[in-house]
Design a protein around this motif. Structure first.
Motif, PDB file in Angstrom:
ATOM      1  N   PHE A  34       0.797  -1.225   0.000  1.00 52.52           N
ATOM      2  CA  PHE A  34       0.000   0.000   0.000  1.00 52.52           C
ATOM      3  C   PHE A  34       0.833   1.281   0.000  1.00 52.52           C
ATOM      4  O   PHE A  34       0.329   2.336  -0.367  1.00 52.52           O
ATOM      5  N   VAL A  35       2.070   1.208   0.451  1.00 50.71           N
ATOM      6  CA  VAL A  35       2.898   2.398   0.676  1.00 50.71           C
ATOM      7  C   VAL A  35       4.182   2.288  -0.140  1.00 50.71           C
ATOM      8  O   VAL A  35       4.852   1.243  -0.133  1.00 50.71           O
ATOM      9  N   ALA A  36       4.544   3.376  -0.822  1.00 51.67           N
ATOM     10  CA  ALA A  36       5.758   3.411  -1.641  1.00 51.67           C
ATOM     11  C   ALA A  36       7.011   3.337  -0.763  1.00 51.67           C
ATOM     12  O   ALA A  36       7.022   3.851   0.361  1.00 51.67           O
ATOM     13  N   PRO A  37       8.074   2.716  -1.280  1.00 50.71           N
ATOM     14  CA  PRO A  37       9.312   2.604  -0.498  1.00 50.71           C
ATOM     15  C   PRO A  37       9.893   3.954  -0.080  1.00 50.71           C
ATOM     16  O   PRO A  37      10.497   4.070   0.979  1.00 50.71           O
ATOM     17  N   GLU A  71     -15.341   9.186   6.711  1.00 45.90           N
ATOM     18  CA  GLU A  71     -15.601   9.739   5.372  1.00 45.90           C
ATOM     19  C   GLU A  71     -14.362   9.564   4.513  1.00 45.90           C
ATOM     20  O   GLU A  71     -13.242   9.668   5.012  1.00 45.90           O
ATOM     21  N   LEU A  72     -14.579   9.323   3.227  1.00 47.11           N
ATOM     22  CA  LEU A  72     -13.484   9.149   2.286  1.00 47.11           C
ATOM     23  C   LEU A  72     -13.844   9.840   0.981  1.00 47.11           C
ATOM     24  O   LEU A  72     -14.934   9.646   0.455  1.00 47.11           O
ATOM     25  N   VAL A  73     -12.913  10.637   0.484  1.00 42.96           N
ATOM     26  CA  VAL A  73     -13.082  11.311  -0.803  1.00 42.96           C
ATOM     27  C   VAL A  73     -11.922  10.887  -1.688  1.00 42.96           C
ATOM     28  O   VAL A  73     -10.756  10.958  -1.280  1.00 42.96           O
ATOM     29  N   VAL A  74     -12.235  10.433  -2.884  1.00 39.03           N
ATOM     30  CA  VAL A  74     -11.222  10.046  -3.857  1.00 39.03           C
ATOM     31  C   VAL A  74     -11.381  10.952  -5.065  1.00 39.03           C
ATOM     32  O   VAL A  74     -12.473  11.099  -5.606  1.00 39.03           O
ATOM     33  N   ASP A  75     -10.277  11.577  -5.485  1.00 37.17           N
ATOM     34  CA  ASP A  75     -10.279  12.458  -6.654  1.00 37.17           C
ATOM     35  C   ASP A  75      -8.987  12.207  -7.428  1.00 37.17           C
ATOM     36  O   ASP A  75      -7.933  12.729  -7.064  1.00 37.17           O
ATOM     37  N   GLY A  76      -9.076  11.352  -8.444  1.00 35.32           N
ATOM     38  CA  GLY A  76      -7.889  11.009  -9.217  1.00 35.32           C
ATOM     39  C   GLY A  76      -6.854  10.319  -8.348  1.00 35.32           C
ATOM     40  O   GLY A  76      -7.124   9.278  -7.762  1.00 35.32           O
ATOM     41  N   ASP A  77      -5.669  10.929  -8.241  1.00 37.78           N
ATOM     42  CA  ASP A  77      -4.595  10.329  -7.448  1.00 37.78           C
ATOM     43  C   ASP A  77      -4.565  10.854  -6.011  1.00 37.78           C
ATOM     44  O   ASP A  77      -3.586  10.684  -5.299  1.00 37.78           O
ATOM     45  N   ARG A  78      -5.653  11.480  -5.585  1.00 35.51           N
ATOM     46  CA  ARG A  78      -5.739  12.052  -4.232  1.00 35.51           C
ATOM     47  C   ARG A  78      -6.828  11.370  -3.418  1.00 35.51           C
ATOM     48  O   ARG A  78      -7.905  11.059  -3.934  1.00 35.51           O
ATOM     49  N   ILE A  79      -6.524  11.176  -2.136  1.00 35.95           N
ATOM     50  CA  ILE A  79      -7.487  10.628  -1.182  1.00 35.95           C
ATOM     51  C   ILE A  79      -7.525  11.562   0.017  1.00 35.95           C
ATOM     52  O   ILE A  79      -6.469  12.025   0.476  1.00 35.95           O
ATOM     53  N   GLY A 109       0.008   3.122  -7.810  1.00 37.50           N
ATOM     54  CA  GLY A 109      -0.845   2.288  -6.983  1.00 37.50           C
ATOM     55  C   GLY A 109      -0.519   2.316  -5.500  1.00 37.50           C
ATOM     56  O   GLY A 109      -1.139   1.604  -4.723  1.00 37.50           O
ATOM     57  N   LEU A 110       0.439   3.139  -5.093  1.00 40.07           N
ATOM     58  CA  LEU A 110       0.883   3.171  -3.701  1.00 40.07           C
ATOM     59  C   LEU A 110       0.785   4.574  -3.122  1.00 40.07           C
ATOM     60  O   LEU A 110       0.820   5.565  -3.852  1.00 40.07           O
ATOM     61  N   ILE A 111       0.698   4.657  -1.810  1.00 43.07           N
ATOM     62  CA  ILE A 111       0.734   5.957  -1.134  1.00 43.07           C
ATOM     63  C   ILE A 111       2.147   6.510  -1.276  1.00 43.07           C
ATOM     64  O   ILE A 111       3.103   5.944  -0.737  1.00 43.07           O
TER      65      ILE A 111
END
Length: 130
Positions: A34-37, A71-79, A109-111
């Motif tokens: 889930f998380v980038a190196p 609450e969760l908002v997804v907008d393109g590559d932003r959360i 695909g990673l934070i």
């Protein structure tokens, strides 16, 4: 957690929920799915190991720490997420309940970047929720 088109927003939301599940299981050494190196936190490159160590530090103070997504908002590559955090101090003397805001930028695909307002000062200042 790639930057998904609007019709694939559900995929990003589901992956974020799995990320929170892993955090709530306190399996911080397994966040590489889930998380980038080379993740950055609040503008500073910390890397995935320090990212996980920071979360583990919270759990050291509050062994039953739990993040609950409100609450969760997804907008393109932003959360953007609004969470309710609950926990009991390691000595059992305090029970806390605080609201947390977190934002993320995804890459590959990673934070890749995370910004949040959860810090030691807020944990120390949180009133007893009993």
């Amino acid at each position: 957690m790639d930057a998904e088109p609007a019709d694939d927003r559900a995929v990003v939301e589901e992956r974020y929920r799995h990320y929170l599940d892993r955090c709530n299981e306190h399996r911080f050494d397994e966040l590489d799915a889930f998380v980038a190196p080379d993740v950055r936190v609040n503008g500073v490159r910390v890397g995935i190991h320090e990212y996980g160590a920071g979360l583990a530090g919270v759990v050291e103070l509050f062994p039953d720490f739990r993040w609950t997504l409100e609450e969760l908002v997804v907008d393109g590559d932003r959360i953007a997420a609004r969470l309710i955090d609950t926990a009991t101090s390691a000595d059992g003397a305090r029970r806390i309940r605080i609201q947390e805001f977190a934002q993320y930028r995804l890459a590959g695909g990673l934070i890749a970047e995370a910004w949040g307002d959860l810090d030691r000062w807020r944990l120390d200042a949180a009133p007893d929720a009993r």
